[in-house]
Design a protein around this motif. Structure first.
Motif, PDB file in Angstrom:
ATOM      1  N   ARG A  27       1.031  -1.087   0.013  1.00 32.49           N
ATOM      2  CA  ARG A  27       0.073  -0.103   0.028  1.00 32.49           C
ATOM      3  C   ARG A  27       0.818   1.225  -0.084  1.00 32.49           C
ATOM      4  O   ARG A  27       2.109   1.229   0.499  1.00 32.49           O
ATOM      5  N   ALA A  28       0.110   2.348  -0.484  1.00 31.84           N
ATOM      6  CA  ALA A  28       1.002   3.496  -0.420  1.00 31.84           C
ATOM      7  C   ALA A  28       1.060   3.817   0.807  1.00 31.84           C
ATOM      8  O   ALA A  28       0.478   3.789   1.972  1.00 31.84           O
ATOM      9  N   PRO A  29       2.346   4.479   1.081  1.00 35.93           N
ATOM     10  CA  PRO A  29       2.548   4.856   2.588  1.00 35.93           C
ATOM     11  C   PRO A  29       1.694   6.011   2.802  1.00 35.93           C
ATOM     12  O   PRO A  29       1.480   6.752   2.321  1.00 35.93           O
ATOM     13  N   GLU A  30       1.303   5.757   4.388  1.00 36.41           N
ATOM     14  CA  GLU A  30       0.238   6.642   5.053  1.00 36.41           C
ATOM     15  C   GLU A  30       0.688   7.996   5.360  1.00 36.41           C
ATOM     16  O   GLU A  30       1.889   7.789   5.962  1.00 36.41           O
ATOM     17  N   THR A  31       0.086   9.184   5.044  1.00 33.45           N
ATOM     18  CA  THR A  31       0.398  10.224   5.572  1.00 33.45           C
ATOM     19  C   THR A  31      -0.885  10.880   6.174  1.00 33.45           C
ATOM     20  O   THR A  31      -1.914  11.049   5.513  1.00 33.45           O
ATOM     21  N   LEU A  42      -8.660  17.538  -5.802  1.00 34.73           N
ATOM     22  CA  LEU A  42      -7.427  17.297  -6.686  1.00 34.73           C
ATOM     23  C   LEU A  42      -7.615  16.000  -7.419  1.00 34.73           C
ATOM     24  O   LEU A  42      -8.097  15.044  -7.009  1.00 34.73           O
ATOM     25  N   VAL A  43      -7.411  16.018  -8.762  1.00 37.55           N
ATOM     26  CA  VAL A  43      -7.498  14.656  -9.684  1.00 37.55           C
ATOM     27  C   VAL A  43      -5.814  14.403  -9.721  1.00 37.55           C
ATOM     28  O   VAL A  43      -5.216  14.825 -10.349  1.00 37.55           O
ATOM     29  N   ALA A  44      -5.864  13.031  -9.340  1.00 36.28           N
ATOM     30  CA  ALA A  44      -4.649  12.420  -9.380  1.00 36.28           C
ATOM     31  C   ALA A  44      -4.925  10.697  -9.732  1.00 36.28           C
ATOM     32  O   ALA A  44      -5.625  10.191  -9.082  1.00 36.28           O
ATOM     33  N   PRO A  45      -3.996  10.308 -10.486  1.00 37.23           N
ATOM     34  CA  PRO A  45      -4.188   8.803 -10.693  1.00 37.23           C
ATOM     35  C   PRO A  45      -3.869   7.945  -9.453  1.00 37.23           C
ATOM     36  O   PRO A  45      -3.046   8.350  -8.735  1.00 37.23           O
ATOM     37  N   ALA A  46      -4.911   6.900  -9.059  1.00 38.29           N
ATOM     38  CA  ALA A  46      -4.443   6.206  -7.909  1.00 38.29           C
ATOM     39  C   ALA A  46      -3.699   5.013  -8.194  1.00 38.29           C
ATOM     40  O   ALA A  46      -3.465   4.782  -9.142  1.00 38.29           O
ATOM     41  N   PRO A  47      -2.630   4.827  -7.310  1.00 35.26           N
ATOM     42  CA  PRO A  47      -1.614   3.907  -7.495  1.00 35.26           C
ATOM     43  C   PRO A  47      -2.216   2.490  -7.848  1.00 35.26           C
ATOM     44  O   PRO A  47      -3.144   2.045  -7.408  1.00 35.26           O
ATOM     45  N   ARG A  49      -2.469  -1.208  -7.356  1.00 36.05           N
ATOM     46  CA  ARG A  49      -2.379  -1.996  -6.389  1.00 36.05           C
ATOM     47  C   ARG A  49      -2.089  -3.416  -6.726  1.00 36.05           C
ATOM     48  O   ARG A  49      -1.662  -4.174  -5.898  1.00 36.05           O
ATOM     49  N   ARG A 591      10.448   4.399  -0.897  1.00 33.41           N
ATOM     50  CA  ARG A 591      10.722   5.657  -1.183  1.00 33.41           C
ATOM     51  C   ARG A 591      10.707   6.368   0.021  1.00 33.41           C
ATOM     52  O   ARG A 591       9.794   6.615   0.951  1.00 33.41           O
TER      53      ARG A 591
END
Lengths: 625, 315
Positions: A27-31, A42-47, A49, A591
């Protein structure tokens, strides 16, 4: 390559499990942020998975799981492990007397020769006997090894493989070697060695008759002889037991021995005898596989210990004459000869510079001589010891209160190895020490036997007897089992064995591997020889019921197979270690981010808790002030 | 020295003594003593001091002992305010008039929702701003009331002697465990009901709120209320440094938003944040409130107080 444990392949199921866990945990690192309001629009592509990205940690985990599964499979390959170099072989050949039965010895030599021929490295040969011996060490010359084998023969009583293995390890300096025991004893007799050595059994169970014990003595004007005969066969046996005295047949008995039983026989002879021999033979044709143990011999008339007396000491000589088994002869310092076969010299007065071989007893001079100036005062001193915890020469003797005449020690009191056995009035009265590096023993008296009242004590002859016994050089027993240690005097001796074989000996030997009569005499001397019998009969060695275990107890791992499981295990642990180090140094997402301080871990949202806790902790701290 | 001047001096001395006592009292560690002493030179600017209790000079003139003017006597005036010397000289009843002092009511509304505590610097800045303004008000003789955004009812303090207690109360406040009830509208409405006279309203929050800001500000509209919204934002909110795939988690709602952050996303974020701040500023302007954005990492004395001074809330 083969796998000894195919079920270990089930451990490979861990590989897809690890991949699945990685994908699930990928999973993407949580922030943690204060609000999603500015981000929501904001429109951004989801990673993506669903794809498991290549990761060093994943590779290490898969490598560790595969290695552990490989180790569980117990992979083995046949052939020589090149990393260890040529394999060493140590052959332990049983040379006990039971190996002389039937074809056992030839079979054992054939097996040993086979092991030597199949070895591609240096070969060592050790004998298994009462005392293991190294015949050849790390030898590559196959011819020499064959000759060493040919020079060996069976003869000995008992063996101890752990001792032999310890000797081999010491001789080989800890270098790994393939240990092969060639014996007629089943491997079940030494289960603790099953994992250590390859046990190659030769021979079949066989029937045997034997004389396993003999005893004889002269008592007054008659003699008594006793013996034990045994039937180690699987059927009753009618046997004839014959007694031979001084080389002439004396008696014969026909008895029936039950299977695996023994019987004691006794004879009383109306005269003194020199030697006795007991033999057993089958009367009904029962097979007797080991002829060597069908006879037993004993030297009944042991020669007296020759004691040469130089000088005069009436009390000491009188005590000597009361001893049994001692022959006394007078001599002068000029005519003193070496006692040869093991005698004692009693020197009264000044001792000669060159002492003879054998035991020495130095007695102070006659009463007419004045005492030593250093011990001026009363001519006698009183012994005050209680007789407990003292030197073996005087322990237990009732010497307390005895008045001994002060004398003069012939030798130095501080000579190496000197042990003071008795003191009185502050003066050494008795001391003992070895002479010539252990070749003999010497006892020095510091008192004059003819002075004082010690000579009138009953303990005085006992003291003299102990002194003579202590200094008398060791002598062979009347009868010994083959291969056992036979003590001898420590100067050159000539040993004459059966069939006229002569060998030099000294101090002792354990190489009397042939049964028969032996005679021991000092080299170059004319003293009478000491005879003794060497017998092969033994309750352990004569029992040939062993040998059923024909299957070599060689561990599989030593049969030319190379095990790889521990390599795989080591690789697996190395991968785990590297994975652990990698997991500590790189984030799970692979990362790094400057906001990593607020970034939540993979297992939840510690960053969120940390942020809140930090605020609360700070305000709480202020509140506390 | 006139009698009026003597009285002013006596009052000033009494105030100085009271302030000195306040400074000697423990300050609960919120602000250091030296900084508090410097704060005493500042005064809150309130257009309409409506509290009859206070030390601010008012424009209303009433019969009083402090003479600034005279007017003819009217029935009902107290005899003690008659200027007997003027009666003797002019033979006319004249009443002495003086300025009536007033006080300002300062209401501090503090947001302690989890978003305020996410960054320690943010929470610290909120507490320090609240402490500084409250201290200035209380030490200046005004009444200060502290309301938490999730608890409309609040405590109030007046006079320099109670200033340390205010700081103690402030030091005991911690972030709320949840954001339940952290709504600006209901809180301001409750404050409006309880503080009918109006006053100076200071809202300290990051304004990451779910309710309607226009409606909330309208509840305490000018001119009765002089509202000041201090919006505290952390550096991570003003200029986030994220990259790559991230899962954003709302600290209050727990909602996740996964996205890939790149420079374009960050640029969009900055634009969106600017729009949000403009919306808040417009809402404040429409409601007659002032709006100030404060960085949580900035210095209170160097940045925040001068900012409030520029916004005409301090002098």
């Amino acid at each position: 390559m083969e796998f000894a444990r195919p079920a270990g392949a089930l451990a490979l199921l861990a590989v897809p499990v690890i991949v699945w866990l990685h994908r699930a945990r990928r999973r993407a690192p949580e922030t943690v942020v204060a609000s999603l309001q500015p981000w929501a629009a904001l429109v951004a592509p989801a990673p993506r998975r669903r794809r498991v990205p290549p990761s060093a940690l994943l590779a290490l985990r898969l490598a560790a799981a595969t290695a552990f599964a490989f180790a569980l499979l117990d992979p083995r390959s046949t052939g020589v492990d090149a990393t260890l170099g040529p394999e060493r072989v140590a052959v332990f050949l049983d040379t006990s007397s039971s190996m002389a039965a039937g074809v056992r010895w030839n079979a054992a030599r054939a097996v040993a020769a086979e092991e030597i021929a199949s070895a591609d490295g240096p070969v060592s040969i050790f004998t298994l006997g009462p005392r293991p011996r190294a015949i050849a060490v790390d030898e590559l010359d196959r011819g020499l090894l064959a000759r060493s084998l040919d020079a060996l023969g069976p003869g000995g009583t008992g063996f101890h493989v752990p001792d032999a293995v310890a000797l081999a390890r010491a001789v080989l300096d800890g270098r790994p070697a393939r240990l092969v025991v060639v014996t007629d004893l089943p491997s079940a007799a030494a289960p603790e060695l099953a994992e250590l050595v390859i046990w190659r059994v030769v021979g079949e169970p066989e029937d045997n008759l034997a004389v396993v014990g003999i005893h004889g003595r002269n008592v007054g004007g008659r003699a008594e002889v006793a013996g034990r005969v045994a039937n180690f066969g699987r059927a009753p046996a009618e046997v004839v037991v014959d007694l031979e005295l001084d080389g002439a047949p004396e008696a014969e008995a026909r008895i029936v021995l039950q299977p695996r039983s023994s019987r004691d026989l006794e004879w009383t002879i109306g005269r003194r005898i020199e030697r006795a021999r007991i033999g057993v033979r089958s009367a009904d044709g029962v097979r007797d596989a080991l002829p060597d143990d069908d006879e037993a011999r004993i030297d009944v008339a042991r020669p007296a210990v020759p004691v040469q007396v130089v000088g005069e000491s009436e009390a000491f000589e009188r005590a000597l004459r009361s001893l049994e088994g001692v022959s006394i002869e007078r001599a002068g310092l000029g005519t003193l000869r070496s006692p040869g076969e093991g005698g004692v010299a009693v020197i009264v007065g000044r001792a000669p510079t060159l002492l003879p071989d054998g035991g020495i007893v130095l007695v102070p001079d006659s009463p007419s001589r004045p005492p030593e100036p250093a011990s001026q005062g009363p001519e006698t001193a009183v012994v005050r010891f209680e007789g407990a915890g003292l030197h073996p020469l005087v322990r237990g003797l009732a010497l307390a209160g005895a008045a001994v005449g002060r004398g003069r020690l012939a030798g130095p009191a501080a000579a190496p190895g000197t042990v003071v056995a008795l003191e009185a009035g502050g003066q050494t009265m008795l001391q003992a020490r070895p002479i010539d590096g252990g070749r003999g023993r010497m006892v020095e008296l510091g008192f004059v036997p003819d002075r004082g009242d010690l000579r009138a004590r009953a303990a005085f002859p006992l003291l003299v007897a102990r002194i003579v016994s202590w200094v008398t050089p060791p002598r062979p027993p009347a009868a010994v089992p083959v291969g056992t240690w036979v003590p001898m005097p420590s100067w050159p001796m000539v040993l004459t064995g059966p069939e006229g074989r002569v060998q030099l000996a000294g101090y002792g030997t354990d190489r009397l591997d042939r049964p028969g009569w032996y005679a021991l005499r000092a080299a170059g001397g004319d003293a009478p020889a000491i005879d003794f019998g060497v017998n092969a009969g033994d309750p352990f060695e004569s029992d040939l019921a062993g040998g059923e275990d024909r299957t070599p107890a060689a561990p599989e791992s030593r049969a030319g197979s190379i095990e790889w499981w521990w390599w795989a295990l080591a690789f697996g642990f190395a991968a785990v270690l590297a994975e652990g180090l990698g997991a500590r140094t790189m984030p799970s997402g692979g990362r790094a981010s400057p906001d990593s301080g607020r970034r939540a871990g993979a297992n939840g949202s510690p960053g969120r808790r940390g942020g809140r806790g930090g605020g609360r902790g700070r305000s709480g701290g202020r509140g506390g002030q | 020295m006139t009698r009026t001047e003597a009285k002013d001096n006596a009052k000033a001395k009494a105030k100085a003594t009271s302030n000195a006592k306040a400074n000697e009292a423990p300050t609960a560690g919120v602000l250091d003593t030296e900084f508090l002493r410097r704060l005493e030179h500042l005064r809150l600017l309130a257009a309409q001091p409506t509290n009859p209790l206070g030390e601010r000079p008012g424009h209303l003139r009433m019969p009083a002992a402090d003479v600034v003017d005279h007017r003819p006597y009217s029935p009902g005036d107290e005899i003690r305010h008659v200027d007997w010397h003027a009666l003797a000289r002019h033979d006319e009843l004249i009443v002495r008039l003086g300025n009536v002092t007033r006080g300002a009511d300062v209401c501090l509304v503090l947001d302690r929702s989890p978003s305020m505590a996410l960054e320690p610097s943010k929470w610290r800045m909120a507490i320090e701003i609240c402490a500084a303004i409250g201290w200035i008000a209380i030490a200046g003789g005004d009444r200060a009331r502290l309301c938490l955004l999730d608890q409309a009812a609040g405590d109030s303090w007046r006079g320099p002697a109670q200033a340390p207690r205010f700081l103690e109360r402030l030091a005991g406040i911690g972030p709320a465990p949840t954001d339940a009830g952290s709504l600006l509208g209901p809180t301001l409405a409750a404050v409006g009901r309880e503080e009918g006279r109006g006053g100076l309203l200071i809202v300290i929050s990051d304004l990451w709120l779910d309710d309607d800001l226009d409606e909330a500000i309208a509840a305490l509209a000018a001119p009765r209320w002089e509202a000041q919204l201090v919006q505290i934002l952390a550096e991570a909110e003003l200029a986030p440094r994220l990259s790559g795939p991230v899962a954003l988690v709302d600290v209050e709602s727990g909602q996740r938003l996964e996205m890939v952050v790149d420079e374009h996303v960050l640029a969009d974020y900055q634009a969106g944040l600017r729009r949000r701040l403009d919306e808040v500023a417009n809402a404040c302007a429409l409601g007659g409130a002032a709006h100030a954005v404060v960085s949580a990492e900035s210095s209170l004395e160097a940045v925040v107080l001068p900012l409030l001074r520029r916004r005409a809330h301090l002098r």
